[in-house]
Design a protein around this motif. Structure first.
Motif, PDB file in Angstrom:
ATOM      1  N   ALA A  13       0.842  -1.206   0.000  1.00  0.00           N
ATOM      2  CA  ALA A  13       0.000   0.000   0.000  1.00  0.00           C
ATOM      3  C   ALA A  13       0.871   1.247   0.000  1.00  0.00           C
ATOM      4  CB  ALA A  13      -0.937  -0.011   1.204  1.00  0.00           C
ATOM      5  N   ASN A  14       1.908   1.270   0.832  1.00  0.00           N
ATOM      6  CA  ASN A  14       2.805   2.427   0.891  1.00  0.00           C
ATOM      7  C   ASN A  14       3.515   2.660  -0.436  1.00  0.00           C
ATOM      8  OD1 ASN A  14       3.040   3.895   3.540  1.00  0.00           O
ATOM      9  ND2 ASN A  14       3.074   1.775   4.253  1.00  0.00           N
ATOM     10  N   HIS A  15       3.976   1.610  -1.082  1.00  0.00           N
ATOM     11  CA  HIS A  15       4.664   1.743  -2.371  1.00  0.00           C
ATOM     12  C   HIS A  15       3.736   2.310  -3.435  1.00  0.00           C
ATOM     13  CE1 HIS A  15       7.667  -1.692  -1.215  1.00  0.00           C
ATOM     14  NE2 HIS A  15       7.956  -0.554  -0.625  1.00  0.00           N
ATOM     15  N   VAL A  16       2.511   1.794  -3.502  1.00  0.00           N
ATOM     16  CA  VAL A  16       1.563   2.244  -4.522  1.00  0.00           C
ATOM     17  C   VAL A  16       1.102   3.673  -4.234  1.00  0.00           C
ATOM     18  CG1 VAL A  16      -0.705   1.790  -5.542  1.00  0.00           C
ATOM     19  CG2 VAL A  16       0.903  -0.098  -5.167  1.00  0.00           C
ATOM     20  N   LEU A  17       0.853   3.990  -2.977  1.00  0.00           N
ATOM     21  CA  LEU A  17       0.492   5.364  -2.615  1.00  0.00           C
ATOM     22  C   LEU A  17       1.586   6.341  -3.046  1.00  0.00           C
ATOM     23  CD1 LEU A  17      -1.040   4.724   0.892  1.00  0.00           C
ATOM     24  CD2 LEU A  17      -2.263   5.730  -1.059  1.00  0.00           C
ATOM     25  N   PHE A  18       2.834   5.993  -2.799  1.00  0.00           N
ATOM     26  CA  PHE A  18       3.950   6.863  -3.179  1.00  0.00           C
ATOM     27  C   PHE A  18       3.979   7.053  -4.695  1.00  0.00           C
ATOM     28  CE2 PHE A  18       8.226   7.878  -4.475  1.00  0.00           C
ATOM     29  CZ  PHE A  18       8.600   8.866  -3.579  1.00  0.00           C
ATOM     30  N   PHE A  20       1.681   7.029  -6.843  1.00  0.00           N
ATOM     31  CA  PHE A  20       0.595   7.886  -7.331  1.00  0.00           C
ATOM     32  C   PHE A  20       0.541   9.243  -6.631  1.00  0.00           C
ATOM     33  CE2 PHE A  20      -0.722   3.780  -8.938  1.00  0.00           C
ATOM     34  CZ  PHE A  20      -1.210   4.091 -10.196  1.00  0.00           C
ATOM     35  N   GLY A  21       1.503   9.517  -5.742  1.00  0.00           N
ATOM     36  CA  GLY A  21       1.587  10.837  -5.123  1.00  0.00           C
ATOM     37  C   GLY A  21       0.659  11.068  -3.945  1.00  0.00           C
ATOM     38  N   TYR A  22       0.310  10.002  -3.240  1.00  0.00           N
ATOM     39  CA  TYR A  22      -0.594  10.115  -2.086  1.00  0.00           C
ATOM     40  C   TYR A  22       0.075   9.737  -0.771  1.00  0.00           C
ATOM     41  CZ  TYR A  22      -4.403  10.547  -5.434  1.00  0.00           C
ATOM     42  OH  TYR A  22      -5.237  10.973  -6.440  1.00  0.00           O
ATOM     43  N   GLY A  23       1.350  10.003  -0.629  1.00  0.00           N
ATOM     44  CA  GLY A  23       2.044   9.662   0.614  1.00  0.00           C
ATOM     45  C   GLY A  23       2.795   8.360   0.454  1.00  0.00           C
ATOM     46  N   GLY A  24       2.786   7.567   1.500  1.00  0.00           N
ATOM     47  CA  GLY A  24       3.512   6.301   1.463  1.00  0.00           C
ATOM     48  C   GLY A  24       5.010   6.516   1.403  1.00  0.00           C
ATOM     49  N   TYR A  25       5.711   5.504   0.944  1.00  0.00           N
ATOM     50  CA  TYR A  25       7.157   5.633   0.782  1.00  0.00           C
ATOM     51  C   TYR A  25       7.594   4.864  -0.458  1.00  0.00           C
ATOM     52  CZ  TYR A  25       6.994   1.285   3.568  1.00  0.00           C
ATOM     53  OH  TYR A  25       6.685   0.045   4.058  1.00  0.00           O
ATOM     54  N   GLN A  26       8.704   5.309  -1.015  1.00  0.00           N
ATOM     55  CA  GLN A  26       9.185   4.796  -2.290  1.00  0.00           C
ATOM     56  C   GLN A  26       9.711   3.377  -2.169  1.00  0.00           C
ATOM     57  OE1 GLN A  26      12.128   7.246  -4.185  1.00  0.00           O
ATOM     58  NE2 GLN A  26      11.656   6.407  -6.191  1.00  0.00           N
ATOM     59  N   ALA A  27       9.382   2.590  -3.170  1.00  0.00           N
ATOM     60  CA  ALA A  27       9.913   1.234  -3.284  1.00  0.00           C
ATOM     61  C   ALA A  27      11.285   1.289  -3.946  1.00  0.00           C
ATOM     62  CB  ALA A  27       8.970   0.386  -4.137  1.00  0.00           C
ATOM     63  N   GLY A  28      11.970   0.170  -3.943  1.00  0.00           N
ATOM     64  CA  GLY A  28      13.218   0.069  -4.692  1.00  0.00           C
ATOM     65  C   GLY A  28      12.941   0.134  -6.182  1.00  0.00           C
ATOM     66  N   SER A  29      13.986   0.229  -6.971  1.00  0.00           N
ATOM     67  CA  SER A  29      13.820   0.449  -8.409  1.00  0.00           C
ATOM     68  C   SER A  29      13.079  -0.693  -9.109  1.00  0.00           C
ATOM     69  CB  SER A  29      15.175   0.692  -9.070  1.00  0.00           C
ATOM     70  OG  SER A  29      16.030  -0.420  -8.894  1.00  0.00           O
ATOM     71  N   CYS A  30      13.291  -1.915  -8.709  1.00  0.00           N
ATOM     72  CA  CYS A  30      12.614  -3.042  -9.345  1.00  0.00           C
ATOM     73  C   CYS A  30      11.111  -2.986  -9.075  1.00  0.00           C
ATOM     74  CB  CYS A  30      13.204  -4.354  -8.833  1.00  0.00           C
ATOM     75  SG  CYS A  30      12.442  -5.808  -9.582  1.00  0.00           S
ATOM     76  N   GLU A  32       9.389  -0.364  -8.112  1.00  0.00           N
ATOM     77  CA  GLU A  32       8.847   0.851  -8.740  1.00  0.00           C
ATOM     78  C   GLU A  32       8.588   0.603 -10.224  1.00  0.00           C
ATOM     79  OE1 GLU A  32       7.152   4.383  -9.320  1.00  0.00           O
ATOM     80  OE2 GLU A  32       7.673   3.594  -7.343  1.00  0.00           O
ATOM     81  N   SER A  33       9.477  -0.109 -10.885  1.00  0.00           N
ATOM     82  CA  SER A  33       9.265  -0.460 -12.292  1.00  0.00           C
ATOM     83  C   SER A  33       8.059  -1.389 -12.451  1.00  0.00           C
ATOM     84  CB  SER A  33      10.508  -1.126 -12.876  1.00  0.00           C
ATOM     85  OG  SER A  33      11.570  -0.207 -12.944  1.00  0.00           O
ATOM     86  N   LEU A  34       7.898  -2.313 -11.529  1.00  0.00           N
ATOM     87  CA  LEU A  34       6.746  -3.210 -11.552  1.00  0.00           C
ATOM     88  C   LEU A  34       5.443  -2.414 -11.431  1.00  0.00           C
ATOM     89  CD1 LEU A  34       5.389  -6.021 -11.442  1.00  0.00           C
ATOM     90  CD2 LEU A  34       5.778  -5.948  -8.957  1.00  0.00           C
ATOM     91  N   ILE A  35       5.384  -1.487 -10.486  1.00  0.00           N
ATOM     92  CA  ILE A  35       4.184  -0.670 -10.299  1.00  0.00           C
ATOM     93  C   ILE A  35       3.902   0.147 -11.556  1.00  0.00           C
ATOM     94  CG2 ILE A  35       3.146   1.203  -8.954  1.00  0.00           C
ATOM     95  CD1 ILE A  35       4.837   0.137  -6.550  1.00  0.00           C
ATOM     96  N   THR A  36       4.934   0.722 -12.156  1.00  0.00           N
ATOM     97  CA  THR A  36       4.771   1.474 -13.397  1.00  0.00           C
ATOM     98  C   THR A  36       4.226   0.580 -14.500  1.00  0.00           C
ATOM     99  OG1 THR A  36       6.534   3.009 -12.815  1.00  0.00           O
ATOM    100  CG2 THR A  36       5.996   2.831 -15.151  1.00  0.00           C
ATOM    101  N   VAL A  57      -1.035  -5.694  -8.060  1.00  0.00           N
ATOM    102  CA  VAL A  57      -2.088  -5.437  -9.040  1.00  0.00           C
ATOM    103  C   VAL A  57      -3.353  -4.974  -8.326  1.00  0.00           C
ATOM    104  CG1 VAL A  57      -3.585  -6.483 -10.784  1.00  0.00           C
ATOM    105  CG2 VAL A  57      -1.134  -6.979 -10.794  1.00  0.00           C
ATOM    106  N   ALA A  58      -3.723  -5.629  -7.238  1.00  0.00           N
ATOM    107  CA  ALA A  58      -4.924  -5.230  -6.496  1.00  0.00           C
ATOM    108  C   ALA A  58      -4.806  -3.800  -5.984  1.00  0.00           C
ATOM    109  CB  ALA A  58      -5.162  -6.190  -5.334  1.00  0.00           C
ATOM    110  N   ALA A  59      -3.642  -3.420  -5.513  1.00  0.00           N
ATOM    111  CA  ALA A  59      -3.447  -2.064  -4.991  1.00  0.00           C
ATOM    112  C   ALA A  59      -3.512  -1.027  -6.107  1.00  0.00           C
ATOM    113  CB  ALA A  59      -2.114  -1.968  -4.243  1.00  0.00           C
ATOM    114  N   VAL A  60      -2.905  -1.314  -7.253  1.00  0.00           N
ATOM    115  CA  VAL A  60      -2.948  -0.371  -8.369  1.00  0.00           C
ATOM    116  C   VAL A  60      -4.380  -0.245  -8.903  1.00  0.00           C
ATOM    117  CG1 VAL A  60      -2.200   0.036 -10.762  1.00  0.00           C
ATOM    118  CG2 VAL A  60      -0.527  -0.652  -9.027  1.00  0.00           C
TER     119      VAL A  60
END
Length: 81
Positions: A13-18, A20-30, A32-36, A57-60
């Motif tokens: 949840a934190n990775h996906v929120l980050f 999309f710009g809603y807080g959370g915290y950044q994931a590692g590069s791999c 982050e690429s998956l979320i993109t 996928v559910a979070a996105v």
């Protein structure tokens, strides 16, 4: 995609929120690429990605298509769900 909704962990949840710009915290590069990739995928490819990464996928999908998705993910990220 399965009709069962996977449980979304707080970290996801934190990775996906980050992303999309809603807080959370950044994931590692791999991750982050998956979320993109999930964010950009059409429905068929998103379903394929859900086979390996159902929580992401559910979070996105929640944040993009559920009117309460941001609030729900923020609640999960904060440990309230």
């Amino acid at each position: 995609m399965s009709t069962e909704t996977p449980t979304i962990p707080a970290e996801t949840a934190n990775h996906v929120l980050f992303h999309f710009g809603y807080g959370g915290y950044q994931a590692g590069s791999c991750i982050e690429s998956l979320i993109t990739t999930i964010d950009r995928a059409d429905e068929d490819n998103r379903d394929k990605l859900a086979l390996g990464f159902p929580e992401y996928v559910a979070a996105v999908v929640a944040i993009k298509y559920d009117p309460n998705g941001v609030a729900n993910l923020q609640r999960i990220a904060g440990g309230s769900a």
